[in-house]
Design a protein around this motif. Structure first.
Motif, PDB file in Angstrom:
ATOM      1  N   GLY A 107      -4.445  -5.274   8.872  1.00 19.76           N
ATOM      2  CA  GLY A 107      -4.443  -3.983   9.152  1.00 19.76           C
ATOM      3  C   GLY A 107      -4.340  -2.529   7.684  1.00 19.76           C
ATOM      4  O   GLY A 107      -3.786  -3.358   6.690  1.00 19.76           O
ATOM      5  N   VAL A 108      -5.108  -2.063   7.559  1.00 20.57           N
ATOM      6  CA  VAL A 108      -4.435  -0.887   6.786  1.00 20.57           C
ATOM      7  C   VAL A 108      -4.093   0.605   7.350  1.00 20.57           C
ATOM      8  O   VAL A 108      -5.189   0.860   8.259  1.00 20.57           O
ATOM      9  CB  VAL A 108      -5.750  -0.808   5.643  1.00 20.57           C
ATOM     10  N   PHE A 109      -3.254   0.838   7.239  1.00 21.64           N
ATOM     11  CA  PHE A 109      -2.402   2.437   7.101  1.00 21.64           C
ATOM     12  C   PHE A 109      -2.741   3.441   6.706  1.00 21.64           C
ATOM     13  O   PHE A 109      -2.283   3.686   5.397  1.00 21.64           O
ATOM     14  CB  PHE A 109      -0.452   1.746   8.205  1.00 21.64           C
ATOM     15  N   PHE A 110      -3.935   4.488   6.469  1.00 27.14           N
ATOM     16  CA  PHE A 110      -3.908   4.820   5.969  1.00 27.14           C
ATOM     17  C   PHE A 110      -2.941   6.707   6.143  1.00 27.14           C
ATOM     18  O   PHE A 110      -2.668   7.168   7.577  1.00 27.14           O
ATOM     19  CB  PHE A 110      -5.041   6.161   5.939  1.00 27.14           C
ATOM     20  N   THR A 111      -2.416   7.544   5.332  1.00 26.29           N
ATOM     21  CA  THR A 111      -1.684   8.569   6.104  1.00 26.29           C
ATOM     22  C   THR A 111      -1.565   9.890   4.809  1.00 26.29           C
ATOM     23  O   THR A 111      -3.019   9.954   3.581  1.00 26.29           O
ATOM     24  CB  THR A 111      -0.657   8.940   6.493  1.00 26.29           C
ATOM     25  N   THR A 112      -2.257  11.577   5.676  1.00 32.36           N
ATOM     26  CA  THR A 112      -1.925  11.804   4.224  1.00 32.36           C
ATOM     27  C   THR A 112      -0.589  12.635   3.589  1.00 32.36           C
ATOM     28  O   THR A 112      -0.220  13.117   2.769  1.00 32.36           O
ATOM     29  CB  THR A 112      -2.578  13.648   4.811  1.00 32.36           C
ATOM     30  N   SER A 113       0.226  11.713   4.632  1.00 30.12           N
ATOM     31  CA  SER A 113       2.162  12.038   4.697  1.00 30.12           C
ATOM     32  C   SER A 113       2.616  11.798   2.788  1.00 30.12           C
ATOM     33  O   SER A 113       1.885  10.367   2.762  1.00 30.12           O
ATOM     34  CB  SER A 113       2.730  12.352   5.556  1.00 30.12           C
ATOM     35  N   SER A 114       3.158  10.174   4.049  1.00 21.08           N
ATOM     36  CA  SER A 114       3.874   9.105   2.743  1.00 21.08           C
ATOM     37  C   SER A 114       5.163   8.574   4.398  1.00 21.08           C
ATOM     38  O   SER A 114       4.798   9.133   5.116  1.00 21.08           O
ATOM     39  CB  SER A 114       4.680  10.402   2.544  1.00 21.08           C
ATOM     40  N   PHE A 115       5.320   7.569   3.457  1.00 29.46           N
ATOM     41  CA  PHE A 115       5.940   6.449   4.380  1.00 29.46           C
ATOM     42  C   PHE A 115       6.940   6.170   4.315  1.00 29.46           C
ATOM     43  O   PHE A 115       7.919   6.022   2.927  1.00 29.46           O
ATOM     44  CB  PHE A 115       5.486   4.623   4.257  1.00 29.46           C
ATOM     45  N   SER A 116       8.069   6.023   5.469  1.00 29.92           N
ATOM     46  CA  SER A 116       9.577   5.994   4.751  1.00 29.92           C
ATOM     47  C   SER A 116      10.474   4.519   4.582  1.00 29.92           C
ATOM     48  O   SER A 116       9.115   3.245   4.152  1.00 29.92           O
ATOM     49  CB  SER A 116      10.325   6.298   5.626  1.00 29.92           C
ATOM     50  N   SER A 117      10.916   4.606   3.533  1.00 25.09           N
ATOM     51  CA  SER A 117      10.939   3.040   2.583  1.00 25.09           C
ATOM     52  C   SER A 117      11.814   2.376   3.965  1.00 25.09           C
ATOM     53  O   SER A 117      10.886   1.309   3.838  1.00 25.09           O
ATOM     54  CB  SER A 117      12.676   3.393   1.766  1.00 25.09           C
ATOM     55  N   GLN A 118      11.640   2.722   5.326  1.00 27.84           N
ATOM     56  CA  GLN A 118      12.266   1.725   6.292  1.00 27.84           C
ATOM     57  C   GLN A 118      10.734   1.062   6.610  1.00 27.84           C
ATOM     58  O   GLN A 118      10.204   0.252   7.524  1.00 27.84           O
ATOM     59  CB  GLN A 118      13.054   1.842   8.003  1.00 27.84           C
TER      60      GLN A 118
END
Length: 166
Positions: free
Chosen positions: A143-154
């Protein structure tokens, strides 16, 4: 400008073109032409990213979900939009906003999650974990998870450790 004859001509020439402010700001007297071009390109791309993100954030989350599916189809996944993609983003979608065929034959599918959040927001591990659970529920391997923000390191670490490719 290091050649005196050229410098006199350049300064005295009324036809000497003005350098755009963005190019002048990205180059230094020691920059090579290639470095100046690369710096100008990077500045233009950064401005384009900001403008696109601003336009996306002006619309509702449904627009972003549809945009992502349309983008994947435009990238050539699955052929045509009619045959390649299914937008699921609605109540009861099982935590998945869209499904797209990875190949023209539709033998493998990619599940899509799209979150339109403020730029200052961060997608955490719980969001990625919920998406992973949705993939398991659909029997999906990727799957692909798209966002306009960012992802945490966790969130990134979790995605790297699960058997599903995210």
């Amino acid at each position: 400008m290091k050649v005196p004859r050229f410098a006199r001509w350049y300064v005295g020439s009324a036809a000497a073109p003005e350098r755009p402010e963005s190019v002048a700001a990205t180059s230094t007297p020691e920059s090579t032409p290639e470095e100046t071009i690369e710096a100008a390109y990077a500045a233009i791309m950064a401005e384009l990213r900001e403008e696109l993100l601003g336009r996306i954030l002006q619309n509702d989350p449904d627009f972003f979900e549809g945009l992502i599916v349309d983008l994947l189809v435009a990238m050539g996944y699955g052929g045509s939009h009619k045959n390649a993609a299914e937008r699921l983003g609605k109540s009861g979608d099982g935590g998945v906003d869209g499904v797209i065929n990875e190949d023209l034959l539709g033998l493998d599918r990619i599940y899509v999650q799209a979150k339109r959040y403020a730029v200052t927001s961060v997608i955490g591990r719980p969001d990625v974990q919920a998406f992973t659970g949705s993939l398991v529920g659909f029997g999906a391997s990727k799957g692909v998870f798209f966002t306009t923000s960012s992802f945490s390191s966790q969130a990134k670490e979790f995605a790297a450790r699960v058997p599903q490719r995210i």
